[in-house]
Design a protein around this motif. Structure first.
Motif, PDB file in Angstrom:
ATOM      1  N   CYS A  89       0.717  -1.471   0.016  1.00 23.15           N
ATOM      2  CA  CYS A  89      -0.112   0.113  -0.123  1.00 23.15           C
ATOM      3  C   CYS A  89       0.962   1.378  -0.031  1.00 23.15           C
ATOM      4  CB  CYS A  89      -0.752  -0.132   1.167  1.00 23.15           C
ATOM      5  SG  CYS A  89      -2.322  -1.223   1.028  1.00 23.15           S
ATOM      6  N   LEU A  93       0.593   3.739  -3.303  1.00 20.59           N
ATOM      7  CA  LEU A  93       0.169   5.403  -3.069  1.00 20.59           C
ATOM      8  C   LEU A  93       1.246   6.492  -3.492  1.00 20.59           C
ATOM      9  CD1 LEU A  93      -2.274   7.091  -2.191  1.00 20.59           C
ATOM     10  CD2 LEU A  93      -1.353   7.319   0.139  1.00 20.59           C
ATOM     11  N   THR A 115      -8.918   8.532  -0.989  1.00 16.28           N
ATOM     12  CA  THR A 115      -8.600   7.025  -0.605  1.00 16.28           C
ATOM     13  C   THR A 115      -9.610   6.460   0.758  1.00 16.28           C
ATOM     14  OG1 THR A 115      -7.304   7.946   1.289  1.00 16.28           O
ATOM     15  CG2 THR A 115      -5.953   7.798  -0.754  1.00 16.28           C
ATOM     16  N   VAL A 131      -0.953   8.474   4.346  1.00 22.25           N
ATOM     17  CA  VAL A 131      -1.115   9.091   3.134  1.00 22.25           C
ATOM     18  C   VAL A 131      -0.089  10.414   3.195  1.00 22.25           C
ATOM     19  CG1 VAL A 131      -2.937  10.612   1.943  1.00 22.25           C
ATOM     20  CG2 VAL A 131      -3.550   8.530   3.209  1.00 22.25           C
TER      21      VAL A 131
END
Length: 272
Positions: A89, A93, A115, A131
């Motif tokens: 992940c 991203l 997201t 993030v």
């Protein structure tokens, strides 16, 4: 060099390091069988549309908002994530963020990055930190909508867009597709993409077409999984195998360039 140009060398180094470590970052004792994993995929059905009335939570301020409010009528890149995942992940991203920055489109105006957390145990703080770490400071992160939610609404969204994942109780982790979706402003699925194979050109085209209300064929299925090494079978998932193969090629190329550089340096230096 800015985030809106080429990827910073330091950031690129972190992504390469992450790719090299993916094979070691998998679950210590994977509990899902091949039968369990066979249903994990991103396969939007014909006419797929995300439910705009799904009630979710904005991790930035804790306010409740619908998916429709998150999209704000704009074409959007929706990336379902496990915010607590440290397997695929994170680099997924980061690569998506780099591709978005290179499209030349204005984040928050021309498109939305949204997201969606699939792990209910990952709280808002974990979501924001994950993030922020991958996108870095700038307009993309500032305009990104980081969503969490109860299992019901989250599953309603993922089920509608054909995003299927599985929970491994033994390791308390999720096997999920390494995929993203381009949505039109009305929630229709326009494209299914792999962020790890995403180019700025393709992404720009998909977002522009989605902004014009056009959707593409959804026959392709993404089977790349974020699940890592399975010690029960001694094999890697297709995604990990591809990344390890690419990392090996990159290592060979790097060694070749280093040898060439040393050779040219010795020729310039001349005899001692």
């Amino acid at each position: 060099m800015t985030f809106h140009g080429l990827m910073r060398p330091r950031r690129a180094g972190r992504l390469v390091l992450a790719a090299l470590l993916l094979g070691l970052a998998g679950p210590a004792a994977a509990g899902l069988t091949q039968n369990d994993l066979s249903g994990v995929r991103l396969a939007p059905p014909p006419g797929a549309r995300a439910p705009l009335d799904a009630s979710l939570t904005d991790a930035a301020d804790g306010r409740h908002l619908s998916l429709g409010q998150a999209l704000a009528g704009r074409p959007s890149l929706l990336i379902p994530l496990d915010y607590a995942c440290r397997n695929v992940c994170d680099p997924m991203l980061a690569v998506a963020g780099t591709a978005l920055a290179a499209t030349g489109l204005a984040p928050g105006t021309d498109y939305r990055l949204v997201t969606l957390g699939i792990n209910p145990r990952a709280d808002a703080g974990t979501a924001r930190a994950m993030v922020a770490a991958q996108l870095g400071a700038g307009p993309l992160f500032a305009s990104a909508v980081v969503l969490t939610g109860a299992p019901g609404p989250v599953e309603a969204v993922t089920r509608a867009v054909g995003y299927a994942y599985a929970y491994d109780r033994d390791t308390e982790s999720y096997a999920h597709p390494a995929g993203a979706l381009v949505l039109a402003g009305d929630g229709r699925v326009a494209r299914a993409l792999s962020p790890l194979a995403m180019t700025a050109r393709d992404l720009r085209l998909a977002l522009v077409e989605a902004g014009e209300g056009r959707v593409g064929a959804l026959s392709d299925r993404l089977l790349l999984l974020c699940y890592g090494y399975d010690p029960q079978t001694g094999i890697y998932t297709p995604l990990i195998r591809r990344i390890l193969a690419g990392s090996g090629a990159a290592t060979v190329a790097g060694i070749a360039l280093l040898v060439l550089w040393l050779h040219r340096r010795s020729r310039r230096a001349g005899p001692a």
